[in-house]
Scaffold this motif. Sequence first.
Motif, mmCIF file in Angstrom:
data_model
loop_
_atom_site.group_PDB
_atom_site.id
_atom_site.type_symbol
_atom_site.label_atom_id
_atom_site.label_comp_id
_atom_site.label_asym_id
_atom_site.label_seq_id
_atom_site.Cartn_x
_atom_site.Cartn_y
_atom_site.Cartn_z
ATOM 1 N N SER A 345 -34.380 24.294 1.262
ATOM 2 C CA SER A 345 -35.729 24.752 1.605
ATOM 3 C C SER A 345 -36.766 24.339 0.564
ATOM 4 C CB SER A 345 -35.758 26.264 1.795
ATOM 5 O OG SER A 345 -35.076 26.922 0.753
ATOM 6 N N PHE A 346 -36.295 23.887 -0.607
ATOM 7 C CA PHE A 346 -37.245 23.414 -1.620
ATOM 8 C C PHE A 346 -36.655 22.205 -2.330
ATOM 9 C CE2 PHE A 346 -39.684 23.543 -5.618
ATOM 10 C CZ PHE A 346 -40.974 23.584 -5.083
ATOM 11 N N ASP A 351 -37.878 21.519 -10.977
ATOM 12 C CA ASP A 351 -37.312 22.561 -11.847
ATOM 13 C C ASP A 351 -37.563 23.967 -11.285
ATOM 14 O OD1 ASP A 351 -39.963 22.625 -12.393
ATOM 15 O OD2 ASP A 351 -39.805 22.005 -14.502
ATOM 16 N N ARG A 352 -38.303 24.064 -10.191
ATOM 17 C CA ARG A 352 -38.483 25.365 -9.538
ATOM 18 C C ARG A 352 -37.371 25.656 -8.519
ATOM 19 N NH1 ARG A 352 -45.024 26.079 -8.409
ATOM 20 N NH2 ARG A 352 -45.671 25.601 -10.532
ATOM 21 N N PHE A 353 -36.544 24.668 -8.280
ATOM 22 C CA PHE A 353 -35.469 24.815 -7.287
ATOM 23 C C PHE A 353 -34.413 25.811 -7.766
ATOM 24 C CE2 PHE A 353 -31.151 23.317 -6.114
ATOM 25 C CZ PHE A 353 -31.221 23.405 -4.738
ATOM 26 N N ASP A 354 -34.005 26.710 -6.881
ATOM 27 C CA ASP A 354 -32.913 27.645 -7.173
ATOM 28 C C ASP A 354 -32.040 27.732 -5.916
ATOM 29 O OD1 ASP A 354 -31.249 29.870 -7.438
ATOM 30 O OD2 ASP A 354 -32.737 31.019 -8.570
ATOM 31 N N GLY A 361 -34.762 27.405 -2.368
ATOM 32 C CA GLY A 361 -33.773 26.326 -2.360
ATOM 33 C C GLY A 361 -32.736 26.374 -1.254
ATOM 34 N N PRO A 362 -32.228 27.566 -0.905
ATOM 35 C CA PRO A 362 -31.154 27.598 0.092
ATOM 36 C C PRO A 362 -31.489 26.958 1.449
ATOM 37 C CG PRO A 362 -31.266 29.701 -1.034
ATOM 38 C CD PRO A 362 -32.440 28.896 -1.509
ATOM 39 N N VAL A 363 -30.429 26.624 2.180
ATOM 40 C CA VAL A 363 -30.545 26.079 3.540
ATOM 41 C C VAL A 363 -30.726 27.242 4.519
ATOM 42 C CG1 VAL A 363 -29.270 24.856 5.364
ATOM 43 C CG2 VAL A 363 -28.962 24.179 2.959
#
Length: 432
Positions: A345-346, A351-354, A361-363
């Motif tokens: 999702s991101f 570096d903001r990805f989690d 970030g998750p799907v």
Amino acid sequence: MKEKLISQAIRVLEDNFQEGGFTIPCKGLYPFQWKWDSGFIAIGQAYYDASKAKQEIATLLDAQWDNGFIPHIVFHNESDTYFPGADVHRSDLSPVASKKYKSTGMTQPPVTGFVLEEMYRIADDKEDMFAFIKTQIDKVYDNHNYFYKNRDVNDEGLVFIYHNWESGTDNSPIWDDIWTTMNPPEYTFERRDTTHVDASQRPSKREYDHYLYIIEIAKENNYNDAKIAELSPFLVIDPLFNAMLIKSNQALINLYIRIGGNEDKIAQLKKWQAKSIEGFNSKLWDDKLGAYVHYDLRKDAPISFVTSSSFAPLYANIPSQERADALVHTMMTKFGGEDKYLCASFDPESDRFDPKKYWRGPVWINMNWILFYGLKNYGYTDIANRVKEDSIELIEKYGFYEYFNCKKGTENAGYGGGDFSWSAALLIDLLN
Ligand code: 9YW
């Protein structure tokens, strides 16, 4: 395998179905009716119980406000497992709110138009479904009219959202820079989401302070859109939200043509459509990133990050083929490595990805569903099928979760709520 998964998905939807004729997204975590969830849920239900799909949409549209607005949560029922509830949102403050149901005073992506068209496509008994659509379609038209009349502040065919919850992508890193422009009080409240889900997979307390602060401003102004446009510290043009509106415009045009008559409405929808697509392509395309981006109306500047929302325009046929090629190239370069499931999702390179934290970030299965059809629109059949197979594999391996880690080989990669309705509903569509 396919039959087993479909029957499990139906069981999830049946378990989440409520007596009042609507389906909750997830037990405990989300115990009311949510707007865009209901749309996706109705698509799944249309495969096995058309009457439930019809009820799902009818109960949502029954909560429409006098000005055409459709709220993001309808509180048909009582529950104390969710915060913030009806007593915080106070829809009664608006003079045009539904008198019948309590609701929030914010909305969510306008999926209902294309959902009606999908329900027609899926229904076995087309005549019966068409009769239902005829009783509901004007409400959806009125909703689009509401958006163009009240939320297109620059008269450019693009509508604003005033709250991150309206985007559907609640804690996306997209909003991080907006939060730094605000300094809300430290509210005292009891979060309920973190009693259902590990806090590491949810937004922070400070983020919730921001969310509540914007609601307070909207309430002080009785949910008046002109006041909100003037005063809300959060005012954004969201590519996902606007792509859903454009896709739904087209669906309404198609359905009205099938119904016959309605020339005025068709002409108006075509006008909105042409202006929106043009506005979208000139304002939201970021050539450097090769992607559509969000636009911050407060700063009058684009928010230059790539998210799964950047790819949603494919679903609404917004880009030219050339631009779609550039967009898919960006998607595959940043999100498409063999070590990853599509589609985070991101931006995984940021570096903001989690990979575990909600919309950072998750799907998400609903986004994958949108991308599957969007990629097919532009001839990207192989990548579309990969999105589909990845979605099926994630659910088969981990369960009907709300969101998933995109990194292949992760243990327990299903996060958020379990037995989540739209994951089940859209899997039924993908498997058919
Ligand atoms: C919340 C219900 C909703 C979705 C949103 C998602 C989440 C609710 O759940 O928000 O309180 O955080 O972000 O898109 O509609 O499933």
